[in-house]
Enzyme design. Structure first.
Site, PDB file in Angstrom:
ATOM      1  N   GLU A  27      40.515 -29.491 112.521  1.00 50.37           N
ATOM      2  CA  GLU A  27      40.134 -28.813 111.278  1.00 50.37           C
ATOM      3  C   GLU A  27      39.102 -29.599 110.515  1.00 50.37           C
ATOM      4  OE1 GLU A  27      43.811 -26.346 111.845  1.00 50.37           O
ATOM      5  OE2 GLU A  27      43.529 -28.515 111.928  1.00 50.37           O
ATOM      6  N   THR A  28      38.263 -28.870 109.806  1.00 56.99           N
ATOM      7  CA  THR A  28      37.367 -29.440 108.801  1.00 56.99           C
ATOM      8  C   THR A  28      37.682 -28.764 107.477  1.00 56.99           C
ATOM      9  OG1 THR A  28      35.610 -29.948 110.388  1.00 56.99           O
ATOM     10  CG2 THR A  28      34.958 -29.679 108.083  1.00 56.99           C
TER      11      THR A  28
END
Length: 279
Positions: A46-47
């Site tokens: 994830e970002t």
């Protein structure tokens, strides 16, 4: 604009779960395509993108999370990484309130030593029959299975820690099963192999249909793991070890319908982001 890569739920580099963190300037959200492209470029599970809020009486920042392929509805480790980045880049300590799209306001607290606690909604599961093909996809026989509707995950209890550690699922079959059943992913878990290990249970998380084959450490999954293991072990405060290749420790504390997830984080990369986001 600065971009960070932060290892979450660990006190040393190259362990825990790496997350991209992008602290955006005030204004409107960037174009969704740009955020997806940046998440794919970083290629972490994830970002997080955080947008400062000026006129929201309940929250300080808005937050969104993207995997390399889709937008996520909740991500614990990237939220912890964002709180860590706010401390290191902006000097923000104490409580920070994040407005999310699907789970309301999420609160973090960062102490002077850099530890971060997340205040998330608990996601207790409902026991359900094992979906068809689960044992074949996992290549292990499940003990019990629990649907965690707030997350959209299936929690699968396996007989022992060794089985969880050795698990080598058929990821294509896991992806097909989760798509068919409308699941985000599959959490597998078992009790710690011995007392005094420094943790109470182990887990792994598989979401290959969302670009996450074997997540290093999944904070959001612990919102389901905490109520399950607290009920089973009779204690509200526990520690969970995610036994991926990188490993990571998540300390959990159940508070009614909320769960506190605590851990450390380490910045491994700071850089300048090009190009600027399009709005």
């Amino acid at each position: 604009m600065r971009i960070h890569v932060v290892d979450a739920f660990t006190d040393r580099p190259f362990a825990g779960n790496p997350a991209g963190v992008c602290l955006l300037p005030a204004g409107e959200w960037p174009d969704d395509t740009w955020m997806r492209q940046l998440a794919a470029e970083l290629n972490h599970s994830e970002t997080a993108f955080a947008l400062p809020l000026a006129d929201d009486g309940e929250a300080d920042w808005a937050i969104r999370w993207f995997t390399p392929t889709v937008e996520a509805t909740l991500c614990g480790h990237a939220t912890l990484a964002t709180a860590h980045a706010l401390r290191t880049e902006r000097g923000i300590l104490g409580t920070v309130r994040f407005r999310s799209r699907h789970h309301g306001v999420l609160v973090t607290h960062t102490d002077d030593a850099g530890g971060v606690t997340l205040d998330f909604p608990a996601a207790p599961g409902t026991e359900v029959p094992a979906p068809k093909g689960l044992a074949e996809a996992l290549r292990a026989e499940p003990g019990s299975t629990w649907r965690t509707d707030p997350l959209g995950d299936l929690l699968v209890v396996l007989p022992d820690e060794a089985t969880v550690r050795a698990l080598a699922p058929d990821l294509a079959a896991v992806a097909a099963l989760t798509l068919r059943e409308g699941l985000r992913g599959i959490i597998v878990t078992a009790p710690a192999a011995r007392d005094g290990a420094g943790y109470d249970f182990v887990s792994r998380f598989f979401a290959p249909a969302r670009g996450i084959p074997d997540d290093p450490v999944t904070g959001s999954a612990h919102t389901a793991l905490a109520p399950y293991w607290s009920a089973r072990l009779g204690r509200d405060r526990l520690a969970g070890l995610q036994v991926s290749a990188r490993t990571g420790l998540v300390r959990t504390a159940l508070h009614g319908e909320r769960v506190h997830l605590s851990g450390s984080a380490v910045t491994v990369l700071d850089g300048t982001l090009y190009p600027s986001p399009t709005r």
